[in-house]
Design a protein around this motif. Structure first.
Motif, PDB file in Angstrom:
ATOM      1  N   UNK A   1      -5.924  30.240  64.858  1.00  0.00           N
ATOM      2  CA  UNK A   1      -5.467  31.297  65.571  1.00  0.00           C
ATOM      3  C   UNK A   1      -5.287  31.399  67.028  1.00  0.00           C
ATOM      4  N   UNK A   2      -6.214  30.508  67.514  1.00  0.00           N
ATOM      5  CA  UNK A   2      -6.067  30.327  68.903  1.00  0.00           C
ATOM      6  C   UNK A   2      -4.611  29.528  69.088  1.00  0.00           C
ATOM      7  N   UNK A   3      -4.336  28.601  68.543  1.00  0.00           N
ATOM      8  CA  UNK A   3      -3.228  27.744  68.875  1.00  0.00           C
ATOM      9  C   UNK A   3      -1.920  28.260  68.496  1.00  0.00           C
ATOM     10  N   UNK A   4      -1.994  29.368  67.498  1.00  0.00           N
ATOM     11  CA  UNK A   4      -0.889  29.854  67.201  1.00  0.00           C
ATOM     12  C   UNK A   4      -0.534  31.175  68.244  1.00  0.00           C
ATOM     13  N   UNK A   5      -1.527  31.696  68.912  1.00  0.00           N
ATOM     14  CA  UNK A   5      -1.199  32.652  69.673  1.00  0.00           C
ATOM     15  C   UNK A   5      -0.955  32.042  71.187  1.00  0.00           C
ATOM     16  N   UNK A   6      -1.502  30.849  71.766  1.00  0.00           N
ATOM     17  CA  UNK A   6      -1.232  29.979  72.644  1.00  0.00           C
ATOM     18  C   UNK A   6       0.372  29.825  72.528  1.00  0.00           C
ATOM     19  N   UNK A   7       0.832  29.157  71.441  1.00  0.00           N
ATOM     20  CA  UNK A   7       2.188  28.975  71.315  1.00  0.00           C
ATOM     21  C   UNK A   7       3.184  30.078  71.326  1.00  0.00           C
ATOM     22  N   UNK A   8       2.811  31.189  71.078  1.00  0.00           N
ATOM     23  CA  UNK A   8       3.626  32.361  70.980  1.00  0.00           C
ATOM     24  C   UNK A   8       3.743  33.294  72.497  1.00  0.00           C
ATOM     25  N   UNK A   9       2.463  32.781  73.220  1.00  0.00           N
ATOM     26  CA  UNK A   9       2.476  33.132  74.595  1.00  0.00           C
ATOM     27  C   UNK A   9       3.625  32.848  75.621  1.00  0.00           C
ATOM     28  N   UNK A  10       4.091  33.699  76.725  1.00  0.00           N
ATOM     29  CA  UNK A  10       5.138  33.229  77.334  1.00  0.00           C
ATOM     30  C   UNK A  10       4.598  32.485  78.428  1.00  0.00           C
ATOM     31  N   UNK A  11       5.334  31.752  79.459  1.00  0.00           N
ATOM     32  CA  UNK A  11       5.001  31.155  80.620  1.00  0.00           C
ATOM     33  C   UNK A  11       4.081  32.149  81.534  1.00  0.00           C
ATOM     34  N   UNK A  12       4.456  33.300  81.595  1.00  0.00           N
ATOM     35  CA  UNK A  12       3.875  34.424  82.578  1.00  0.00           C
ATOM     36  C   UNK A  12       2.624  34.874  81.989  1.00  0.00           C
ATOM     37  N   UNK A  13       2.464  34.836  80.471  1.00  0.00           N
ATOM     38  CA  UNK A  13       1.304  35.149  80.210  1.00  0.00           C
ATOM     39  C   UNK A  13       0.068  33.950  80.159  1.00  0.00           C
ATOM     40  N   UNK A  14       0.635  32.798  80.263  1.00  0.00           N
ATOM     41  CA  UNK A  14      -0.075  31.674  80.381  1.00  0.00           C
ATOM     42  C   UNK A  14      -0.472  31.460  82.005  1.00  0.00           C
ATOM     43  N   UNK A  15       0.217  31.862  82.822  1.00  0.00           N
ATOM     44  CA  UNK A  15      -0.019  31.742  84.267  1.00  0.00           C
ATOM     45  C   UNK A  15      -1.314  31.733  84.824  1.00  0.00           C
ATOM     46  N   UNK A  16      -2.036  32.841  84.524  1.00  0.00           N
ATOM     47  CA  UNK A  16      -3.600  33.010  85.017  1.00  0.00           C
ATOM     48  C   UNK A  16      -4.429  31.920  84.517  1.00  0.00           C
ATOM     49  N   UNK A  17      -4.155  31.498  83.316  1.00  0.00           N
ATOM     50  CA  UNK A  17      -4.958  30.243  82.936  1.00  0.00           C
ATOM     51  C   UNK A  17      -4.542  29.022  83.345  1.00  0.00           C
ATOM     52  N   UNK A  18      -3.234  28.938  83.874  1.00  0.00           N
ATOM     53  CA  UNK A  18      -2.844  27.528  84.485  1.00  0.00           C
ATOM     54  C   UNK A  18      -3.299  27.439  85.972  1.00  0.00           C
ATOM     55  N   UNK A  19      -3.512  28.854  86.822  1.00  0.00           N
ATOM     56  CA  UNK A  19      -4.019  28.793  88.101  1.00  0.00           C
ATOM     57  C   UNK A  19      -5.493  28.600  88.262  1.00  0.00           C
ATOM     58  N   UNK A  20      -6.148  29.112  87.233  1.00  0.00           N
ATOM     59  CA  UNK A  20      -7.655  28.779  87.199  1.00  0.00           C
ATOM     60  C   UNK A  20      -7.775  27.306  86.950  1.00  0.00           C
ATOM     61  N   UNK A  21      -6.984  26.512  85.964  1.00  0.00           N
ATOM     62  CA  UNK A  21      -7.198  25.326  85.568  1.00  0.00           C
ATOM     63  C   UNK A  21      -6.756  24.322  86.971  1.00  0.00           C
ATOM     64  N   UNK A  22      -5.764  24.797  87.614  1.00  0.00           N
ATOM     65  CA  UNK A  22      -5.297  23.933  88.809  1.00  0.00           C
ATOM     66  C   UNK A  22      -6.538  24.155  89.843  1.00  0.00           C
ATOM     67  N   UNK A  23      -6.974  25.253  90.004  1.00  0.00           N
ATOM     68  CA  UNK A  23      -8.237  25.270  91.077  1.00  0.00           C
ATOM     69  C   UNK A  23      -9.606  24.737  90.881  1.00  0.00           C
ATOM     70  N   UNK A  24      -9.492  24.415  89.340  1.00  0.00           N
ATOM     71  CA  UNK A  24     -10.923  24.030  88.910  1.00  0.00           C
ATOM     72  C   UNK A  24     -10.573  22.310  88.959  1.00  0.00           C
ATOM     73  N   UNK A  25      -9.369  21.882  88.624  1.00  0.00           N
ATOM     74  CA  UNK A  25      -9.086  20.521  88.860  1.00  0.00           C
ATOM     75  C   UNK A  25      -9.140  20.056  90.285  1.00  0.00           C
ATOM     76  N   UNK A  26      -8.620  20.953  91.219  1.00  0.00           N
ATOM     77  CA  UNK A  26      -8.810  20.468  92.752  1.00  0.00           C
ATOM     78  C   UNK A  26     -10.311  20.203  93.034  1.00  0.00           C
TER      79      UNK A  26
END
Length: 137
Positions: A69-94
């Motif tokens: 279910x999570x994979x299906x929802x992630x694939x259907x999300x737009x880049x705008x919906x994924x952006x908050x997670x991407x920024x969190x991931x980038x800050x954690x990577x740094x």
């Protein structure tokens, strides 16, 4: 032999399946002080999704259903919906990169606590004592 392998074919297959460069029975130990790797944007999303999914479906005990279910929802999300997670991931990577640099500096300088503990235990197992070391100096 119908459809089977001959002895020579099976032994060559067995040789390829063996691990290379590592002796059996020897495992490398992980350093407990080493920083954990930063999670990706999907794993940050998955953490939030699991909480919501478990609240909506309290009787579900299957990890596979949650993952699908999570994979299906992630694939259907737009880049705008994924952006908050991407920024969190980038800050954690740094942050992870900084922690790894500090960790590597500690290893290079030899101030890692794990190494000191191991060296003391090796001396004790060898039968050496602190008194003998002091006499030699």
């Amino acid at each position: 032999m119908k459809g089977g392998q001959s002895k020579t074919e099976s032994t060559s297959t067995d040789q390829r399946l063996k691990t290379r460069g590592r002796k059996p029975g020897k495992k490398t130990t992980k350093d407990p002080n080493k920083p954990k790797r930063a999670p990706s944007a999907f794993f940050l999303f998955l953490d939030d999704f699991r909480r919501e999914f478990n609240l909506a479906n309290p009787n579900n005990k299957s990890v596979a259903i949650v993952g699908k279910a999570a994979g299906a929802k992630w694939k259907s999300m737009t880049e705008e919906d994924k952006a908050p997670y991407a920024t969190k991931a980038e800050s954690r990577k740094i942050e992870y990169v900084k922690n790894m640099q500090q960790y590597n500096m500690k290893l290079a300088s030899g101030t890692n606590r794990g190494e000191e503990d191991e060296s003391k235990s090796e001396v004790d197992e060898a039968g050496g004592s602190d008194e003998e070391e002091e006499e030699d100096d």
